[in-house]
Design an enzyme around this catalytic site. Sequence first.
Site, PDB file in Angstrom:
ATOM      1  N   CYS A 164       0.819  -1.299   0.019  1.00  0.00           N
ATOM      2  CA  CYS A 164      -0.082  -0.125   0.041  1.00  0.00           C
ATOM      3  C   CYS A 164       1.010   1.281  -0.072  1.00  0.00           C
ATOM      4  O   CYS A 164       1.907   1.022   0.453  1.00  0.00           O
ATOM      5  CB  CYS A 164      -0.843   0.127   1.164  1.00  0.00           C
ATOM      6  SG  CYS A 164      -2.043  -1.331   1.483  1.00  0.00           S
ATOM      7  N   ARG A 194       3.555  -0.035  -5.127  1.00  0.00           N
ATOM      8  CA  ARG A 194       3.291  -0.609  -4.119  1.00  0.00           C
ATOM      9  C   ARG A 194       1.979  -1.381  -3.546  1.00  0.00           C
ATOM     10  O   ARG A 194       1.849  -2.032  -2.666  1.00  0.00           O
ATOM     11  CB  ARG A 194       3.412   0.353  -2.908  1.00  0.00           C
ATOM     12  CG  ARG A 194       4.585   1.133  -2.941  1.00  0.00           C
ATOM     13  CD  ARG A 194       4.853   2.028  -1.755  1.00  0.00           C
ATOM     14  NE  ARG A 194       4.722   1.805  -0.461  1.00  0.00           N
ATOM     15  CZ  ARG A 194       5.731   1.511   0.354  1.00  0.00           C
ATOM     16  NH1 ARG A 194       6.888   1.774   0.018  1.00  0.00           N
ATOM     17  NH2 ARG A 194       5.526   0.651   1.686  1.00  0.00           N
ATOM     18  N   LYS A 238      11.199 -14.526 -11.984  1.00  0.00           N
ATOM     19  CA  LYS A 238      10.700 -13.493 -13.116  1.00  0.00           C
ATOM     20  C   LYS A 238       9.649 -13.812 -13.991  1.00  0.00           C
ATOM     21  O   LYS A 238       8.829 -13.187 -14.213  1.00  0.00           O
ATOM     22  CB  LYS A 238      12.046 -13.006 -13.845  1.00  0.00           C
ATOM     23  CG  LYS A 238      13.175 -12.370 -13.421  1.00  0.00           C
ATOM     24  CD  LYS A 238      12.695 -10.775 -12.855  1.00  0.00           C
ATOM     25  CE  LYS A 238      12.171 -10.934 -11.375  1.00  0.00           C
ATOM     26  NZ  LYS A 238      12.896 -10.755 -10.139  1.00  0.00           N
ATOM     27  N   ASN A 272      -1.349   2.008   6.367  1.00  0.00           N
ATOM     28  CA  ASN A 272      -0.512   0.830   5.999  1.00  0.00           C
ATOM     29  C   ASN A 272      -0.345  -0.078   7.238  1.00  0.00           C
ATOM     30  O   ASN A 272       0.004   0.556   8.271  1.00  0.00           O
ATOM     31  CB  ASN A 272       0.806   1.042   5.423  1.00  0.00           C
ATOM     32  CG  ASN A 272       0.748   1.811   4.106  1.00  0.00           C
ATOM     33  OD1 ASN A 272      -0.376   1.797   3.443  1.00  0.00           O
ATOM     34  ND2 ASN A 272       1.852   2.147   3.309  1.00  0.00           N
ATOM     35  N   GLY A 273      -0.340  -1.383   7.083  1.00  0.00           N
ATOM     36  CA  GLY A 273       0.125  -2.319   8.294  1.00  0.00           C
ATOM     37  C   GLY A 273      -1.057  -2.996   8.637  1.00  0.00           C
ATOM     38  O   GLY A 273      -2.120  -3.279   7.625  1.00  0.00           O
ATOM     39  N   GLU A 304      16.129 -17.454 -10.031  1.00  0.00           N
ATOM     40  CA  GLU A 304      15.577 -16.048 -10.320  1.00  0.00           C
ATOM     41  C   GLU A 304      14.835 -16.052 -11.630  1.00  0.00           C
ATOM     42  O   GLU A 304      13.923 -15.399 -11.929  1.00  0.00           O
ATOM     43  CB  GLU A 304      17.082 -15.269 -10.220  1.00  0.00           C
ATOM     44  CG  GLU A 304      16.740 -13.678 -10.715  1.00  0.00           C
ATOM     45  CD  GLU A 304      15.620 -13.020  -9.928  1.00  0.00           C
ATOM     46  OE1 GLU A 304      15.288 -13.454  -9.016  1.00  0.00           O
ATOM     47  OE2 GLU A 304      15.522 -11.779 -10.011  1.00  0.00           O
ATOM     48  N   HIS A 306      15.339 -36.317 -10.033  1.00  0.00           N
ATOM     49  CA  HIS A 306      14.781 -36.752  -8.674  1.00  0.00           C
ATOM     50  C   HIS A 306      13.140 -36.188  -8.465  1.00  0.00           C
ATOM     51  O   HIS A 306      12.917 -36.600  -7.611  1.00  0.00           O
ATOM     52  CB  HIS A 306      15.512 -36.109  -7.595  1.00  0.00           C
ATOM     53  CG  HIS A 306      17.053 -36.454  -7.661  1.00  0.00           C
ATOM     54  ND1 HIS A 306      17.487 -37.691  -7.243  1.00  0.00           N
ATOM     55  CD2 HIS A 306      17.970 -35.909  -7.975  1.00  0.00           C
ATOM     56  CE1 HIS A 306      18.724 -37.692  -7.385  1.00  0.00           C
ATOM     57  NE2 HIS A 306      19.238 -36.727  -7.799  1.00  0.00           N
ATOM     58  N   TRP A 357      -3.262  -2.487  -1.247  1.00  0.00           N
ATOM     59  CA  TRP A 357      -2.749  -3.787  -1.569  1.00  0.00           C
ATOM     60  C   TRP A 357      -3.617  -4.671  -0.498  1.00  0.00           C
ATOM     61  O   TRP A 357      -3.298  -4.587   0.601  1.00  0.00           O
ATOM     62  CB  TRP A 357      -1.437  -4.224  -1.509  1.00  0.00           C
ATOM     63  CG  TRP A 357      -1.112  -5.720  -1.840  1.00  0.00           C
ATOM     64  CD1 TRP A 357      -0.693  -6.184  -3.103  1.00  0.00           C
ATOM     65  CD2 TRP A 357      -0.785  -6.775  -0.899  1.00  0.00           C
ATOM     66  NE1 TRP A 357      -0.522  -7.531  -3.042  1.00  0.00           N
ATOM     67  CE2 TRP A 357      -0.396  -7.899  -1.629  1.00  0.00           C
ATOM     68  CE3 TRP A 357      -0.921  -6.893   0.425  1.00  0.00           C
ATOM     69  CZ2 TRP A 357      -0.223  -9.248  -1.214  1.00  0.00           C
ATOM     70  CZ3 TRP A 357      -0.872  -8.087   0.845  1.00  0.00           C
ATOM     71  CH2 TRP A 357      -0.563  -9.391   0.202  1.00  0.00           C
ATOM     72  N   LYS A 407       5.396  -4.278  -4.448  1.00  0.00           N
ATOM     73  CA  LYS A 407       6.551  -4.091  -4.509  1.00  0.00           C
ATOM     74  C   LYS A 407       7.346  -4.252  -3.050  1.00  0.00           C
ATOM     75  O   LYS A 407       8.478  -5.025  -3.098  1.00  0.00           O
ATOM     76  CB  LYS A 407       6.924  -2.619  -4.951  1.00  0.00           C
ATOM     77  CG  LYS A 407       8.384  -2.208  -5.068  1.00  0.00           C
ATOM     78  CD  LYS A 407       9.120  -3.104  -6.341  1.00  0.00           C
ATOM     79  CE  LYS A 407      10.730  -3.042  -6.428  1.00  0.00           C
ATOM     80  NZ  LYS A 407      11.342  -3.946  -7.161  1.00  0.00           N
ATOM     81  N   GLU A 451       6.237 -14.256 -12.055  1.00  0.00           N
ATOM     82  CA  GLU A 451       5.662 -13.157 -11.667  1.00  0.00           C
ATOM     83  C   GLU A 451       5.028 -12.132 -12.416  1.00  0.00           C
ATOM     84  O   GLU A 451       3.960 -11.424 -12.381  1.00  0.00           O
ATOM     85  CB  GLU A 451       6.403 -12.444 -10.546  1.00  0.00           C
ATOM     86  CG  GLU A 451       7.657 -11.791 -10.991  1.00  0.00           C
ATOM     87  CD  GLU A 451       8.238 -11.158  -9.597  1.00  0.00           C
ATOM     88  OE1 GLU A 451       7.827 -10.808  -8.494  1.00  0.00           O
ATOM     89  OE2 GLU A 451       9.532 -11.038 -10.046  1.00  0.00           O
TER      90      GLU A 451
HETATM   91  O1  M6R Z   1      12.264  -5.305  -0.987  1.00  0.00           O
HETATM   92  P1  M6R Z   1      12.994  -6.869  -0.701  1.00  0.00           P
HETATM   93  O2  M6R Z   1      14.341  -6.944  -1.711  1.00  0.00           O
HETATM   94  O3  M6R Z   1      13.283  -6.986   0.759  1.00  0.00           O
HETATM   95  O4  M6R Z   1      11.820  -7.432  -1.495  1.00  0.00           O
HETATM   96  C1  M6R Z   1      12.170  -9.018  -1.357  1.00  0.00           C
HETATM   97  C2  M6R Z   1      10.980  -9.667  -2.286  1.00  0.00           C
HETATM   98  O5  M6R Z   1       9.574  -9.158  -2.011  1.00  0.00           O
HETATM   99  C3  M6R Z   1      11.138  -9.257  -3.687  1.00  0.00           C
HETATM  100  O6  M6R Z   1      12.407  -9.608  -4.044  1.00  0.00           O
HETATM  101  C4  M6R Z   1      10.307  -9.996  -4.741  1.00  0.00           C
HETATM  102  O7  M6R Z   1      10.558 -11.509  -4.839  1.00  0.00           O
HETATM  103  C5  M6R Z   1      10.182  -9.494  -6.019  1.00  0.00           C
HETATM  104  N1  M6R Z   1       8.922  -9.032  -6.684  1.00  0.00           N
HETATM  105  C6  M6R Z   1      10.772 -10.473  -7.022  1.00  0.00           C
HETATM  106  O8  M6R Z   1      11.208  -9.849  -8.277  1.00  0.00           O
END
Ligand code: M6R
Length: 612
Positions: free
Chosen positions: A2, A27, A489, A104-105, A485, A508, A78, A607, A492
Amino acid sequence: MCGIIGFVGTTPAVPHLLSGLRKLEYRGYDSAGIAIASPTEPDIVIRKAVGKIANLDQAIASHPLEFEGPIGIGHTRWATHGIPSVQNAHPHLSQDGRFAVVHNGIIENFHDLRKQLRELGFEFRSETDTEVLAHLIQLHRADTLIDSVRAALRLVRGTFGIAVVSSCFPNQIVVARRGSPIVIGANETETIVASDVAPIIPYTNKVTFLDDGDIAVLTPGHFEIRSMENTSVSRSETAVDWDPGAAEKGGFEHFMLKEIFEQPEALENCFRGRLLEEDGTAKLSGLRLDPHDIASFDNLVITACGTSYYAGLHGSYAFEQLAGIPTRIEQAAEFRYRNPILSPNAGVIAISQSGETADTLAAVREAARKGATVLSICNIVGSTIAREAGRGIYLHAGPEIGVASTKAFLCQVAVLNMMALLFGRTRRLSNSEGVHIVHALKKLPDLIRSVLEQKDCIRKIAEKYAGCSNAFYIGRGYMYPAALEGALKLKEISYLHAEGYHAAELKHGPIALLDEKVPVVACAPLVPGHDKTIGNIQECRARKSPVIAIATEGDDSIAAFTEDIIRVPQCSELVAALPVVVAEQLLAYYIARFRGEPIDQPRNLAKSVTVE
Ligand code: M6R
């Protein structure tokens, strides 16, 4: 998660709030709203909309505000409590309509508070935990807004970053923080508050971060911070070196693409002044560790979430290889609850782009409680994790707006490699080995440029595979975190099911899933273990899976085993994952684009994940 924005100045607040919300949209983006107060009006006006800020723009255009006030708050959501809807969107109004709150929270005791408020006759219009705050402030109305808010917050358990306006107390905004970031900036006539730095930069580059337990009153061009006990509090200003344009798309179709293309420059900024060629080492003053401190670590624990975790996995290999320090990696969400064993000489490295991720922050606190030396690697200057760790390294990657992390990952790996080099040089690496590593790191920005030049070739491959439903990414050694990674990508932003696997682990179990419809992306540059990866590629081909190899320029032998090849430049093992990951980023980006997905704001994601 948020985004919060607040503006108090001398001109109408709406354009300021909307432009701030656009910068915060990454966010959270399932609904948004604003509330405007005016010193001359008895009411607060509110507009809300489900979906993106553009929908809020439309809602305001089709129902113009009854008046234009110079004080307002806004929110992009969010969802945690309650589905995305106009009723659940913030700001929330108190029953009498005189107090508006954005939050937020999570208010953990909101069920009890809601019950108590209902018994007192308050009616709830939303399913959110936030609405209790608005009613509580009305119920505990005192002589000032700050006292009213303070009284309400005393009853609340959980986390919050909040901003409140009231028509009973015009000319001001009250904000407070416990666990959710609140940043304030002021110029001569305007004060702006937000949940992160980006919307403040157009007004001033000097920002003040509230600490947990702070509560502040904002008036035009001025703010005063106090404690929950009502004592005066002073917080230092942080200068932010982003230029205002850094948070704009700059001609790119998406932030993600812009950020992918910014990576060579981000790495240059990250390395600047830190690589000492002659001494074959790195200078990382923010760690505040002398050679004796470094020598005294008997093990390291790296903790992080998501992409930052994968960067940490890479780092764990580098620390063992270069510095000979036993290093383990822990998911931050596990660290706090698992009661991990930390020896008295353990160093804990917390990695977070945002510096606000709730699980990583909790891991930092747990490690500090257990007496470990905590070091942070963050991008956002002044973020909570950076401040609480007290010592650490900033990425200097500039703002990362796309939800899918790209340039932060590269800079995290670069920083971890520099740390491993520094630790290695203090413990066992020779000068010439150190110089070799410095050279390898310095070449990285140009190596990444050469991968970016292949975007058209990668786009063609993406077009070919955009229609598939599942994919695997495989790799060994440093290519294993790269495989994880790459899969993250793809899933998501394209919503394809993708799994990253160690190339040897596939057989396995998951190999059962392979057939001609399931492509395998093989991270296979010429680094140790290459021949074994080729063997694993053959295993995939034997199950008819099409293989997309990310392979070194000039490695012609690989063509015999793969359908498609993305070329990366020859480089040393320690940095070889970075060109590979850039190729994966472009592949994921173009697949998502061919599928027509909203790349910068994928569904269900945000984010900065500030809830557990
Ligand atoms: O801000 P941070 O690096 O702590 O965030 C961690 C994850 O939430 C972040 O890397 C998330 O996995 C991304 N969306 C990946 O692209």
